[in-house]
Design an enzyme around this catalytic site. Structure first.
Site, short mmCIF file in Angstrom:
data_model
loop_
_atom_site.label_atom_id
_atom_site.label_comp_id
_atom_site.label_asym_id
_atom_site.label_seq_id
_atom_site.Cartn_x
_atom_site.Cartn_y
_atom_site.Cartn_z
N ARG A 113 20.40 4.49 -22.47
CA ARG A 113 19.21 5.16 -22.97
C ARG A 113 18.42 5.76 -21.81
NH1 ARG A 113 15.67 1.55 -26.77
NH2 ARG A 113 14.41 3.44 -26.73
N CYS B 176 9.11 1.14 -21.12
CA CYS B 176 10.29 0.77 -21.92
C CYS B 176 10.34 1.72 -23.10
CB CYS B 176 10.23 -0.70 -22.35
SG CYS B 176 8.75 -1.14 -23.29
#
Length: 288
Positions: free
Chosen positions: A186, A242
């Site tokens: 990601r 995050c």
């Protein structure tokens, strides 16, 4: 009775002893209900199990900024103060927080309290899965608070939630390193973001350290020596991000454990940054 040498965690045996001796400890259970985050099978088989005396800390629907279009955002001090008082939390409380993942969001609650200037809060190392696996006492569900607390917020400069503007200024100045807690694919952009209309990639100049790398096979934090090899030391502090500001707090807690301060969590994280076409992104790998 002493808790543990490190002031941000407590192990299962120590918490069990405190409960057994009737110590005045306020135990907070938290979890993430949104999204499809996997939990250990020992929890999936017993989803209602809790540590006796647990009170539910809901940072998704209650202790949250309800005015923000983003999820799970830290509320204003007055809102935080009001909501945690409802949980019976006082300025003199001793708090232990845990979740049913092991530690996916307990560190988020820890950082929220530290942001509000409250120091006497610890994360249960290994969380509910390890507690159940080690056959410590459990009960079915949480309890209701017995009284209203007198908690007073006193925001700390050493534990801050920061905005995209703050992060952007840091990209220009290069003053602080930024660590991204998401998985490598990601981060690199090889894997699409699970949220619709959120780009793939990462914040320019950031480094990747997946939060799971900080835990051992039991779901407990690594030793301080091992953590210090993964998190770059900085006398000026570090910024953490995050997907939505939750697992970034795991990195922040680990950094605190090895003596890094101040700590900054980008609350909007990639759910905000990746959805803003006016904010730059990078792809590819760059990790600690």
């Amino acid at each position: 009775m002493s808790l543990v040498p490190n002031p941000s965690i407590i192990d299962n045996a120590s918490l069990a002893a405190l409960i057994r001796h009737g110590a005045d400890v306020l135990i907070l259970f938290t979890t993430v209900n949104s999204g499809n985050w996997p939990k250990p099978s020992i929890i999936n088989d017993n989803p209602s199990l809790r540590i006796p005396g647990s009170i539910y800390f809901d940072f998704e629907e209650a202790v949250v900024d309800k005015t923000s279009p983003l999820s799970k955002m830290m509320p204003e001090p007055s809102v935080f103060e009001r909501e945690v008082r409802k949980l019976g939390i006082c300025n003199t409380s001793t708090i232990v927080v845990y979740d049913d993942f092991g530690n996916f969001c307990a560190s988020r609650v820890w950082f929220m309290f530290r942001n509000m200037g409250f120091e006497n809060v610890r994360v249960l190392d290994g969380g509910l899965p390890l507690w159940v696996a080690q056959q410590h006492p459990t009960t079915d569900g949480c309890i209701s608070p017995a009284s209203i607390g007198d908690f007073t917020a006193n925001p700390s400069s050493d534990f801050q939630f920061v905005s995209n503007e703050y992060v952007m200024q840091n990209i220009v100045s290069g003053t602080l390193d930024l660590l991204d807690a998401r998985g490598a694919k990601r981060f690199s952009g090889e894997e699409p973001d699970p949220r619709k209309q959120v780009r793939a990639g990462h914040i320019p100049k950031s480094m990747n350290l997946h939060y799971a790398q900080l835990f051992d096979k039991k779901g407990c934090f690594l030793s301080l020596d091992e953590i210090s090899k993964l998190i770059p030391y900085s006398a000026n502090g570090l910024i953490f991000s995050c997907g939505s500001g939750v697992t970034a707090c795991i990195l922040a807690q680990a950094a605190y454990m090895v003596g890094i301060s101040p700590l900054y969590v980008y609350d909007g994280s990639w759910s905000e940054w990746g959805s803003r076409e006016d904010l730059p992104i990078s792809t590819g790998h760059k990790s600690t």
